[in-house]
Design a protein around this motif. Structure first.
Motif, PDB file in Angstrom:
ATOM      1  N   ASP A 198      -3.197  -1.597  21.125  1.00 13.32           N
ATOM      2  CA  ASP A 198      -3.520  -1.300  19.729  1.00 13.32           C
ATOM      3  C   ASP A 198      -3.540   0.198  19.463  1.00 13.32           C
ATOM      4  O   ASP A 198      -3.836   1.016  20.345  1.00 13.32           O
ATOM      5  CB  ASP A 198      -4.879  -1.898  19.352  1.00 13.32           C
ATOM      6  N   VAL A 199      -3.216   0.534  18.205  1.00 10.77           N
ATOM      7  CA  VAL A 199      -3.396   1.890  17.678  1.00 10.77           C
ATOM      8  C   VAL A 199      -4.415   1.767  16.547  1.00 10.77           C
ATOM      9  O   VAL A 199      -4.168   1.056  15.559  1.00 10.77           O
ATOM     10  CB  VAL A 199      -2.077   2.478  17.146  1.00 10.77           C
ATOM     11  N   CYS A 200      -5.573   2.398  16.712  1.00 10.66           N
ATOM     12  CA  CYS A 200      -6.689   2.243  15.778  1.00 10.66           C
ATOM     13  C   CYS A 200      -6.784   3.454  14.848  1.00 10.66           C
ATOM     14  O   CYS A 200      -6.607   4.591  15.275  1.00 10.66           O
ATOM     15  CB  CYS A 200      -7.999   2.091  16.540  1.00 10.66           C
ATOM     16  N   PHE A 201      -7.083   3.187  13.596  1.00 13.47           N
ATOM     17  CA  PHE A 201      -7.224   4.255  12.598  1.00 13.47           C
ATOM     18  C   PHE A 201      -8.383   3.894  11.683  1.00 13.47           C
ATOM     19  O   PHE A 201      -8.378   2.841  11.054  1.00 13.47           O
ATOM     20  CB  PHE A 201      -5.927   4.407  11.807  1.00 13.47           C
ATOM     21  N   SER A 202      -9.394   4.755  11.613  1.00 12.63           N
ATOM     22  CA  SER A 202     -10.602   4.479  10.829  1.00 12.63           C
ATOM     23  C   SER A 202     -10.726   5.454   9.676  1.00 12.63           C
ATOM     24  O   SER A 202     -10.731   6.671   9.876  1.00 12.63           O
ATOM     25  CB  SER A 202     -11.843   4.586  11.724  1.00 12.63           C
ATOM     26  N   ALA A 203     -10.825   4.908   8.466  1.00 12.76           N
ATOM     27  CA  ALA A 203     -11.102   5.762   7.306  1.00 12.76           C
ATOM     28  C   ALA A 203     -12.529   6.287   7.376  1.00 12.76           C
ATOM     29  O   ALA A 203     -12.808   7.413   6.961  1.00 12.76           O
ATOM     30  CB  ALA A 203     -10.893   4.971   6.016  1.00 12.76           C
ATOM     31  N   ALA A 204     -13.448   5.471   7.907  1.00  5.83           N
ATOM     32  CA  ALA A 204     -14.834   5.916   8.103  1.00  5.83           C
ATOM     33  C   ALA A 204     -14.849   6.966   9.206  1.00  5.83           C
ATOM     34  O   ALA A 204     -14.304   6.755  10.287  1.00  5.83           O
ATOM     35  CB  ALA A 204     -15.713   4.736   8.484  1.00  5.83           C
ATOM     36  N   PRO A 209       4.688   8.275  12.635  1.00  9.15           N
ATOM     37  CA  PRO A 209       5.251   7.935  13.957  1.00  9.15           C
ATOM     38  C   PRO A 209       4.324   7.066  14.804  1.00  9.15           C
ATOM     39  O   PRO A 209       4.795   6.266  15.608  1.00  9.15           O
ATOM     40  CB  PRO A 209       5.480   9.304  14.601  1.00  9.15           C
ATOM     41  N   TYR A 210       2.995   7.235  14.645  1.00 12.17           N
ATOM     42  CA  TYR A 210       2.031   6.391  15.369  1.00 12.17           C
ATOM     43  C   TYR A 210       1.490   5.361  14.385  1.00 12.17           C
ATOM     44  O   TYR A 210       0.418   5.538  13.795  1.00 12.17           O
ATOM     45  CB  TYR A 210       0.887   7.223  15.930  1.00 12.17           C
ATOM     46  N   LYS A 211       2.201   4.287  14.198  1.00 14.24           N
ATOM     47  CA  LYS A 211       1.785   3.309  13.195  1.00 14.24           C
ATOM     48  C   LYS A 211       0.557   2.538  13.681  1.00 14.24           C
ATOM     49  O   LYS A 211       0.617   1.848  14.704  1.00 14.24           O
ATOM     50  CB  LYS A 211       2.924   2.332  12.894  1.00 14.24           C
ATOM     51  N   PRO A 212      -0.577   2.610  12.956  1.00 12.27           N
ATOM     52  CA  PRO A 212      -1.754   1.864  13.391  1.00 12.27           C
ATOM     53  C   PRO A 212      -1.556   0.364  13.284  1.00 12.27           C
ATOM     54  O   PRO A 212      -0.905  -0.124  12.354  1.00 12.27           O
ATOM     55  CB  PRO A 212      -2.860   2.347  12.443  1.00 12.27           C
ATOM     56  N   THR A 213      -2.112  -0.344  14.251  1.00  9.08           N
ATOM     57  CA  THR A 213      -2.090  -1.808  14.224  1.00  9.08           C
ATOM     58  C   THR A 213      -3.403  -2.369  13.683  1.00  9.08           C
ATOM     59  O   THR A 213      -3.450  -3.490  13.193  1.00  9.08           O
ATOM     60  CB  THR A 213      -1.850  -2.372  15.632  1.00  9.08           C
ATOM     61  N   VAL A 214      -4.485  -1.568  13.788  1.00  8.77           N
ATOM     62  CA  VAL A 214      -5.793  -1.976  13.280  1.00  8.77           C
ATOM     63  C   VAL A 214      -6.350  -0.843  12.427  1.00  8.77           C
ATOM     64  O   VAL A 214      -6.421   0.301  12.874  1.00  8.77           O
ATOM     65  CB  VAL A 214      -6.781  -2.305  14.422  1.00  8.77           C
ATOM     66  N   PHE A 215      -6.716  -1.169  11.190  1.00  7.24           N
ATOM     67  CA  PHE A 215      -7.265  -0.174  10.259  1.00  7.24           C
ATOM     68  C   PHE A 215      -8.691  -0.566   9.895  1.00  7.24           C
ATOM     69  O   PHE A 215      -8.974  -1.729   9.594  1.00  7.24           O
ATOM     70  CB  PHE A 215      -6.410  -0.076   9.000  1.00  7.24           C
ATOM     71  N   PHE A 216      -9.580   0.405   9.903  1.00  7.38           N
ATOM     72  CA  PHE A 216     -10.988   0.194   9.564  1.00  7.38           C
ATOM     73  C   PHE A 216     -11.294   0.930   8.264  1.00  7.38           C
ATOM     74  O   PHE A 216     -11.180   2.155   8.198  1.00  7.38           O
ATOM     75  CB  PHE A 216     -11.895   0.731  10.666  1.00  7.38           C
ATOM     76  N   GLY A 217     -11.674   0.184   7.245  1.00  9.97           N
ATOM     77  CA  GLY A 217     -11.934   0.811   5.953  1.00  9.97           C
ATOM     78  C   GLY A 217     -13.177   0.255   5.295  1.00  9.97           C
ATOM     79  O   GLY A 217     -13.998  -0.422   5.916  1.00  9.97           O
ATOM     80  N   ALA A 218     -13.312   0.556   3.998  1.00  3.28           N
ATOM     81  CA  ALA A 218     -14.422   0.064   3.180  1.00  3.28           C
ATOM     82  C   ALA A 218     -13.844  -0.473   1.877  1.00  3.28           C
ATOM     83  O   ALA A 218     -12.726  -0.099   1.487  1.00  3.28           O
ATOM     84  CB  ALA A 218     -15.419   1.191   2.913  1.00  3.28           C
ATOM     85  N   PRO A 219     -14.567  -1.351   1.194  1.00  2.00           N
ATOM     86  CA  PRO A 219     -14.020  -1.980  -0.010  1.00  2.00           C
ATOM     87  C   PRO A 219     -13.496  -1.002  -1.058  1.00  2.00           C
ATOM     88  O   PRO A 219     -12.431  -1.237  -1.641  1.00  2.00           O
ATOM     89  CB  PRO A 219     -15.217  -2.782  -0.542  1.00  2.00           C
ATOM     90  N   THR A 220     -14.215   0.101  -1.292  1.00  2.00           N
ATOM     91  CA  THR A 220     -13.752   1.073  -2.280  1.00  2.00           C
ATOM     92  C   THR A 220     -12.377   1.608  -1.909  1.00  2.00           C
ATOM     93  O   THR A 220     -11.502   1.782  -2.766  1.00  2.00           O
ATOM     94  CB  THR A 220     -14.754   2.232  -2.403  1.00  2.00           C
ATOM     95  N   GLY A 221     -12.171   1.880  -0.632  1.00  2.87           N
ATOM     96  CA  GLY A 221     -10.880   2.377  -0.173  1.00  2.87           C
ATOM     97  C   GLY A 221      -9.769   1.360  -0.338  1.00  2.87           C
ATOM     98  O   GLY A 221      -8.654   1.696  -0.769  1.00  2.87           O
TER      99      GLY A 221
END
Length: 515
Positions: A210-216, A257-269
């Protein structure tokens, strides 16, 4: 599951990943950092802290934008046996002055862009900080500061970790309170391990692919799990972004280039992204799953997102006190509009005003018991006793449970508001509004927007003969509080509803909004 008597969470993560030293651990705005480099830099930084006289259990302030330097400093502090105090990067100098005094931090790690506000805070506080480590400095450094890269390069890696135990204090996160004063929430070395074992691996099912990306951001309990604890526990790759997670900034990473497979966000986002004219096509991204927390996720947003991307949003609830999510929907088992079912390993109770469990279908106060519970609020025994009760943690949220065991959010037990996933005290905003010479009284409540998300609304009574505009008041609050706290809506009224004793009845204002 149990841990050995000696357990250092940083060393635990390093040991897990020594077989993948060449694999990319972090990608930030400057480039990539491998797992071997992460360990080396963190252990060198641990040596730098000790060389500056930082001792076991000393608190060290961590005020940094999201970059690979953040986990280096956080894990290096843990490795040295120091206690990093991770703080929100959007606060004011007064906020940081309070945190410096309250924590008694003896050193600080700070991004160059945030150095001026920290220096202002140190001047206001009775600060004990002896040394600053500055990441990506832009100008000449003050006398007590050192370039982080130079400090790391100057020391060999610390040979062995501090011999901490699972119950030893590891780090602090600040949690907002109804008085507006943040509470220093103390977590142990074992607590993040538990969140990975109970939620990150079995519920999210993260793997090293996985490639993880968190807006938080990482200073949030939610972001710390998403961008450090969970991915590093399985050897995944993490994308970090220093800037605000606007839709365009997020899309740039989704399609990069590093496409995330899992994104962590919040409802507003999620709502903002769906409304954007630049929303990427499904085939332009690699998302297999998204996570949402911070506030209740409206079902309509989740369904629209899945229709566009073919990707589920797994909604859950966590807290700073519990470190991460303890009630959650699960991939393949999602009931939109609910927060899901308890995460295995956590016990949940909904209690009425009499302290007894409420029947199915009725609303009650949410209490949680689980192994990732914080130790205390530092220096606040009264609030500690009120929140942490005999193994149970009082969340301050109200929930109902249906016959199938799914939980649905029903609001707060106090007047606290959650705006874009961040707690806002209405009392603090009201007090700031009333500092304006034209304002006589103010009351702040939550108002739902068209997407069903909570925004702040202020009802303002002007002094006789005085005038002030909405825009003026919004700017006034923004200058004095963290920008996210300003009221999005302002309505001028002749008077506020009050009790016979003069207390403002916010519930009447809330009822008026619903009418």
């Amino acid at each position: 599951m149990s841990l050995p008597d000696t357990f250092n969470f940083a060393e635990h993560l390093f040991a897990l990943n020594r077989g993948r030293a060449q694999k990319t651990a972090y990608v930030d705005d400057r480039g990539a950092l491998g797992y071997g480099q992460l360990e080396d830099r963190a252990r060198r930084f641990a040596a730098a802290l000790l060389a500056e006289g930082v001792q076991r259990e000393d608190r060290v302030l961590l005020l940094m934008l999201d970059s690979s330097d953040w986990p280096v400093c956080f894990l290096g502090s843990l490795y040295a046996g120091a206690v990093p105090v991770a703080v929100n990067t959007l606060l004011t100098a007064d906020d940081y002055a309070y945190m410096l005094e309250h924590s008694g931090a003896t050193a600080a790690m700070v991004s160059g862009a945030l150095l001026p506000v920290l220096q202002e805070a140190m001047a206001k506080a009775k600060s004990q900080v002896r040394k600053l480590f500055v990441s990506q400095p832009t100008d000449a450094l003050p006398e007590n500061a050192r370039n982080l890269d130079s400090a790391i390069a100057a020391h060999p890696a610390l040979a062995s970790p501090a011999a901490t135990s699972p119950k030893d204090h590891a780090f602090w996160l600040y949690s907002s309170g109804s008085t507006g004063k943040p509470k220093g929430t103390v977590h142990t070395h074992a607590n993040p391990w538990w969140t990975a074992q109970l939620y990150g691996k079995p519920v999210l099912g993260l793997t090293e692919d996985d490639v993880c990306f968190s807006a938080a951001k990482m200073y949030f309990a939610y972001g710390l799990g998403n961008a450090l604890t969970f991915p590093l526990s399985v050897g995944a790759t993490v994308l970090l972004m220093a800037e605000r997670p606007t839709p365009d900034a997020t899309f740039k990473r989704w399609t990069g280039p590093y496409k995330p497979t899992v994104f962590f966000g919040a409802p507003t986002g999620f709502a903002g992204m769906l409304a954007s004219p630049h929303l990427p096509a499904r085939e332009a991204v690699a998302l297999r799953m998204c996570s949402s927390a911070g506030e209740a996720l409206p079902g309509e947003i989740a369904q629209r997102f899945k229709q566009h991307f073919g990707c589920e949003i797994v909604d859950g609830i966590g807290s700073t006190e519990m470190l991460h999510i303890f009630i959650s929907n699960r991939p393949g088992d999602i009931r939109y509009g609910t927060t899901g079912r308890p995460v295995e390993g956590y016990e949940i109770e909904l209690r009425g005003e009499d302290g007894k469990p409420v029947p199915v279908g009725e609303v009650g106060d949410l209490y949680i018991k689980g192994p990732s519970t914080a130790v205390m609020y530092w220096g606040n025994p009264e609030k500690t006793a009120d929140t942490f009760q005999g193994g149970w943690t009082k969340s301050g949220d109200k929930y109902s449970r249906d016959a199938d065991g799914y939980y649905t959010y029903a609001g707060r037990s106090d007047d606290m508001l959650k705006v874009s996933g961040i707690y806002v005290s209405p009392f603090e905003v009201e007090a700031t509004l009333m500092q304006h010479p034209a304002v006589l009284e103010a009351a702040v409540i939550g108002k739902q927007d068209a997407d069903g998300l909570t925004k702040t609304k202020a009802f303002v009574v002007r002094k006789e003969g005085q005038s002030v505009s909405e825009d003026e008041l919004k700017a006034f609050v923004k200058e004095r509080l963290a920008p996210y706290k300003y009221p999005r809506f302002i309505e001028f009224v002749d008077e506020l509803p009050k009790t016979a004793t003069g207390k403002i009845q916010r519930f009447r204002l809330r009822e008026r909004e619903k009418a």
